[in-house]
Design a protein around this motif. Structure first.
Motif, PDB file in Angstrom:
ATOM      1  N   LEU A  57       0.861  -0.789   0.385  1.00 40.24           N
ATOM      2  CA  LEU A  57      -0.394  -0.081  -0.443  1.00 40.24           C
ATOM      3  C   LEU A  57       0.680   1.225  -0.073  1.00 40.24           C
ATOM      4  CD1 LEU A  57      -2.376  -1.466   2.290  1.00 40.24           C
ATOM      5  CD2 LEU A  57      -2.704  -0.831  -0.324  1.00 40.24           C
ATOM      6  N   ASP A  58       1.625   1.160   0.951  1.00 38.70           N
ATOM      7  CA  ASP A  58       2.928   2.191   0.339  1.00 38.70           C
ATOM      8  C   ASP A  58       3.171   2.440  -0.983  1.00 38.70           C
ATOM      9  OD1 ASP A  58       2.735   3.525   3.422  1.00 38.70           O
ATOM     10  OD2 ASP A  58       4.775   2.126   3.910  1.00 38.70           O
ATOM     11  N   PHE A  59       3.507   1.616  -1.585  1.00 34.09           N
ATOM     12  CA  PHE A  59       4.586   1.497  -3.183  1.00 34.09           C
ATOM     13  C   PHE A  59       2.560   1.942  -3.559  1.00 34.09           C
ATOM     14  CE2 PHE A  59       4.449  -0.445  -6.870  1.00 34.09           C
ATOM     15  CZ  PHE A  59       5.951  -0.147  -6.835  1.00 34.09           C
ATOM     16  N   VAL A  60       1.907   1.742  -3.564  1.00 31.13           N
ATOM     17  CA  VAL A  60       0.800   2.135  -4.415  1.00 31.13           C
ATOM     18  C   VAL A  60       0.014   3.219  -4.050  1.00 31.13           C
ATOM     19  CG1 VAL A  60      -1.782   1.703  -5.195  1.00 31.13           C
ATOM     20  CG2 VAL A  60       0.065  -0.343  -5.131  1.00 31.13           C
ATOM     21  N   TRP A  61       0.822   3.848  -3.512  1.00 32.77           N
ATOM     22  CA  TRP A  61      -0.201   5.555  -2.585  1.00 32.77           C
ATOM     23  C   TRP A  61       1.032   6.079  -1.941  1.00 32.77           C
ATOM     24  CZ3 TRP A  61      -3.965   2.878   1.621  1.00 32.77           C
ATOM     25  CH2 TRP A  61      -5.021   2.682   1.425  1.00 32.77           C
ATOM     26  N   GLY A  62       2.035   5.949  -2.446  1.00 31.10           N
ATOM     27  CA  GLY A  62       3.579   6.808  -2.643  1.00 31.10           C
ATOM     28  C   GLY A  62       3.896   7.134  -0.211  1.00 31.10           C
ATOM     29  N   THR A  63       3.689   6.552   0.603  1.00 29.06           N
ATOM     30  CA  THR A  63       3.854   6.980   1.682  1.00 29.06           C
ATOM     31  C   THR A  63       4.364   6.360   2.608  1.00 29.06           C
ATOM     32  OG1 THR A  63       1.664   5.124   2.378  1.00 29.06           O
ATOM     33  CG2 THR A  63       0.994   7.693   1.786  1.00 29.06           C
TER      34      THR A  63
END
Length: 112
Positions: A57-63
């Protein structure tokens, strides 16, 4: 009435064992070890799985923080699962009887 402590004779075992850890069958001599490994597996497995989900999810959302939240969620979830399976209670035996808390039945043989 059948004696619950003599389960070794019925299962073909040649010696008797005392009580085992919660959630582990009485035929297993390493009951406490197995219950501990199950708790460890639940917690570590939860951390790994939810950290990977958070990383994705960090990779997808850039967080950058969801991986840490996932690790915390996995640790809490693993402990919750081990608690719900009865592996974290130290005051109960496999037969759901309270553990002995008083003096031993053999008297004062070990007293000084």
């Amino acid at each position: 009435m059948r004696n619950p402590r003599k389960h070794g004779a019925a299962s073909g075992g040649s010696h008797e064992r005392g009580t085992s850890a919660p959630g582990v069958s009485g035929e297993n001599a390493d009951g406490g070890y197995n219950a501990g490994m199950a708790v460890f597996s639940y917690i570590i497995g939860g951390i790994i799985v939810w950290s990977l989900i958070g990383w994705g999810l960090d990779f997808v959302w850039g967080t950058r923080w969801i991986v840490l939240a996932g690790a915390l969620l996995g640790a809490i979830g693993g402990f919750y699962l081990s608690h719900m399976h009865g592996l974290t209670s130290s005051r109960k035996n496999a037969g759901e009887r309270p553990a002995a808390g008083g003096p031993s039945e053999d008297g004062d043989t070990n007293a000084k």
